[in-house]
Design a protein around this motif. Structure first.
Motif, PDB file in Angstrom:
ATOM      1  N   LYS A 120      36.503  67.908  71.240  1.00  0.00           N
ATOM      2  CA  LYS A 120      37.370  67.539  69.958  1.00  0.00           C
ATOM      3  C   LYS A 120      37.688  66.197  70.219  1.00  0.00           C
ATOM      4  N   GLY A 121      37.204  65.075  69.520  1.00  0.00           N
ATOM      5  CA  GLY A 121      37.587  63.675  69.745  1.00  0.00           C
ATOM      6  C   GLY A 121      37.400  63.243  71.087  1.00  0.00           C
ATOM      7  N   ASP A 122      38.379  62.677  71.692  1.00  0.00           N
ATOM      8  CA  ASP A 122      38.310  62.109  72.972  1.00  0.00           C
ATOM      9  C   ASP A 122      39.303  62.956  73.945  1.00  0.00           C
ATOM     10  N   ASP A 124      40.090  65.548  76.576  1.00  0.00           N
ATOM     11  CA  ASP A 124      39.833  66.698  77.396  1.00  0.00           C
ATOM     12  C   ASP A 124      40.607  67.881  77.452  1.00  0.00           C
ATOM     13  N   LEU A 125      41.860  67.800  76.951  1.00  0.00           N
ATOM     14  CA  LEU A 125      42.546  69.072  76.906  1.00  0.00           C
ATOM     15  C   LEU A 125      42.360  69.859  75.725  1.00  0.00           C
ATOM     16  N   LEU A 126      42.082  69.381  74.516  1.00  0.00           N
ATOM     17  CA  LEU A 126      41.399  69.965  73.308  1.00  0.00           C
ATOM     18  C   LEU A 126      40.150  70.463  73.641  1.00  0.00           C
ATOM     19  N   THR A 127      39.063  69.871  74.467  1.00  0.00           N
ATOM     20  CA  THR A 127      38.008  70.455  74.945  1.00  0.00           C
ATOM     21  C   THR A 127      38.192  71.768  75.634  1.00  0.00           C
ATOM     22  N   VAL A 128      38.720  71.573  76.790  1.00  0.00           N
ATOM     23  CA  VAL A 128      39.357  73.005  77.391  1.00  0.00           C
ATOM     24  C   VAL A 128      39.794  74.139  76.618  1.00  0.00           C
ATOM     25  N   TYR A 129      40.812  73.832  75.521  1.00  0.00           N
ATOM     26  CA  TYR A 129      41.460  74.707  74.642  1.00  0.00           C
ATOM     27  C   TYR A 129      40.392  75.256  73.862  1.00  0.00           C
ATOM     28  N   ASN A 130      39.318  74.409  73.347  1.00  0.00           N
ATOM     29  CA  ASN A 130      38.248  74.899  72.483  1.00  0.00           C
ATOM     30  C   ASN A 130      37.313  75.836  73.243  1.00  0.00           C
ATOM     31  N   ALA A 131      37.140  75.527  74.570  1.00  0.00           N
ATOM     32  CA  ALA A 131      36.512  76.382  75.461  1.00  0.00           C
ATOM     33  C   ALA A 131      37.041  77.832  75.755  1.00  0.00           C
ATOM     34  N   TYR A 132      38.159  77.742  75.835  1.00  0.00           N
ATOM     35  CA  TYR A 132      39.073  78.842  75.954  1.00  0.00           C
ATOM     36  C   TYR A 132      39.122  79.772  74.849  1.00  0.00           C
ATOM     37  N   CYS A 133      39.457  79.203  73.648  1.00  0.00           N
ATOM     38  CA  CYS A 133      39.211  80.011  72.488  1.00  0.00           C
ATOM     39  C   CYS A 133      37.708  80.565  72.016  1.00  0.00           C
ATOM     40  N   ALA A 134      36.655  79.960  72.396  1.00  0.00           N
ATOM     41  CA  ALA A 134      35.406  80.435  72.467  1.00  0.00           C
ATOM     42  C   ALA A 134      35.153  81.528  73.526  1.00  0.00           C
ATOM     43  N   TRP A 135      35.676  81.471  74.492  1.00  0.00           N
ATOM     44  CA  TRP A 135      35.620  82.486  75.575  1.00  0.00           C
ATOM     45  C   TRP A 135      36.255  83.726  74.877  1.00  0.00           C
ATOM     46  N   LYS A 136      37.556  83.612  74.693  1.00  0.00           N
ATOM     47  CA  LYS A 136      38.271  84.651  74.121  1.00  0.00           C
ATOM     48  C   LYS A 136      37.453  85.423  73.004  1.00  0.00           C
ATOM     49  N   ARG A 137      36.821  84.695  71.986  1.00  0.00           N
ATOM     50  CA  ARG A 137      36.212  85.347  70.899  1.00  0.00           C
ATOM     51  C   ARG A 137      35.031  86.186  71.674  1.00  0.00           C
ATOM     52  N   ALA A 138      34.430  85.552  72.563  1.00  0.00           N
ATOM     53  CA  ALA A 138      33.343  86.268  73.112  1.00  0.00           C
ATOM     54  C   ALA A 138      33.726  87.611  73.825  1.00  0.00           C
ATOM     55  N   ARG A 139      34.771  87.522  74.389  1.00  0.00           N
ATOM     56  CA  ARG A 139      35.299  88.650  74.870  1.00  0.00           C
ATOM     57  C   ARG A 139      35.759  89.691  74.017  1.00  0.00           C
ATOM     58  N   SER A 140      36.005  89.622  72.872  1.00  0.00           N
ATOM     59  CA  SER A 140      36.412  90.268  71.752  1.00  0.00           C
ATOM     60  C   SER A 140      35.371  90.735  70.906  1.00  0.00           C
ATOM     61  N   THR A 141      34.135  90.108  70.938  1.00  0.00           N
ATOM     62  CA  THR A 141      33.042  90.320  69.979  1.00  0.00           C
ATOM     63  C   THR A 141      32.088  91.834  70.664  1.00  0.00           C
ATOM     64  N   PRO A 142      32.164  92.699  69.961  1.00  0.00           N
ATOM     65  CA  PRO A 142      31.247  93.911  70.398  1.00  0.00           C
ATOM     66  C   PRO A 142      29.859  93.447  70.727  1.00  0.00           C
ATOM     67  N   GLY A 143      29.422  93.668  72.018  1.00  0.00           N
ATOM     68  CA  GLY A 143      28.108  93.473  72.322  1.00  0.00           C
ATOM     69  C   GLY A 143      27.920  92.093  73.051  1.00  0.00           C
ATOM     70  N   SER A 144      28.948  91.291  73.006  1.00  0.00           N
ATOM     71  CA  SER A 144      28.946  90.165  73.662  1.00  0.00           C
ATOM     72  C   SER A 144      29.178  90.249  74.928  1.00  0.00           C
ATOM     73  N   ASN A 145      28.459  89.344  75.918  1.00  0.00           N
ATOM     74  CA  ASN A 145      28.669  89.492  77.662  1.00  0.00           C
ATOM     75  C   ASN A 145      29.545  88.168  77.734  1.00  0.00           C
TER      76      ASN A 145
END
Length: 207
Positions: A120-122, A124-145
């Motif tokens: 996200k832009g330049d 690094d913090l928002l990049t990690v935040y986006n990765a964390y949010c994507a991981w959270k979505r993956a954890r809560s998505t049925p059938g996702s590993n």
């Protein structure tokens, strides 16, 4: 005393009305240096926890209730004010942890592509935040590993779990301090140390 946050000690002196900060702290068995005391006072003035005359502000009173660096504490309080508390607590947890991006076997180009997908832009913090949010979505998505997701994106599942744990501890502290209103079921989940899956409510107007 030398191992404690001087910012926290200064706030405690002011809350307990023990007198002037520097003379009070210098009376300790192992007192901090006057230079470090002054630096702590200046940082508290910078975040508006103390006035220019070193009086405690309402913000300082709230910050004293949080087990955080005052800058991160102010981030959380501002996040509540602007109704983005969950994001603010997540970022505070990320800043209190190491980066979840890891160096493993694989080409640097693959790692860079994976990282750029969260960029996200330049920032690094928002990049990690986006990765964390994507991981959270993956954890809560049925059938996702989630482990496959982490391998694909060169992320440490253990570090992400640690960030989630820090976030939960922050929510517990905020709730215990009376700065966050939770219903009975949410309190039960926190008391059982269950990883939070519900949206974090915004601060309620205490006035």
């Amino acid at each position: 005393m030398l191992r404690l946050s001087l910012q926290d000690l200064v706030l405690r002196v002011k809350i307990c009305k023990l007198g002037e900060v520097e003379p009070t702290l210098l009376e300790a068995v192992d007192p901090p240096s006057p230079k470090n005391i002054r630096r702590a006072i200046d940082s508290l003035k910078e975040v508006k926890a103390l006035t220019n005359t070193e009086n405690l502000t309402p913000l300082g009173t709230q910050l004293a209730k949080l087990p955080l660096d005052v800058f991160l504490g102010k981030l959380i309080i501002h996040g509540a004010f602007f109704k983005c508390l969950d994001a603010a607590i997540s970022i505070a947890a990320i800043l209190s942890s190491k980066s979840p991006f890891i160096s493993t076997m694989g080409s640097n180009s693959q790692k860079e592509v994976a990282r750029l997908s969260f960029r996200k832009g330049d920032s690094d913090l928002l990049t990690v935040y986006n990765a964390y949010c994507a991981w959270k979505r993956a954890r809560s998505t049925p059938g996702s590993n989630e482990y496959a997701f982490c391998r694909k994106n060169f992320l440490s599942s253990q570090t992400l779990l640690n960030i989630e744990d820090v976030k939960m501890q922050l929510v517990v502290s905020i709730a215990d301090a009376g700065l966050l209103q939770l219903d009975a079921s949410q309190k039960t989940s926190l008391n059982r140390s269950v990883i939070i899956q519900y949206p974090i409510p915004d601060f309620q107007d205490q006035n």
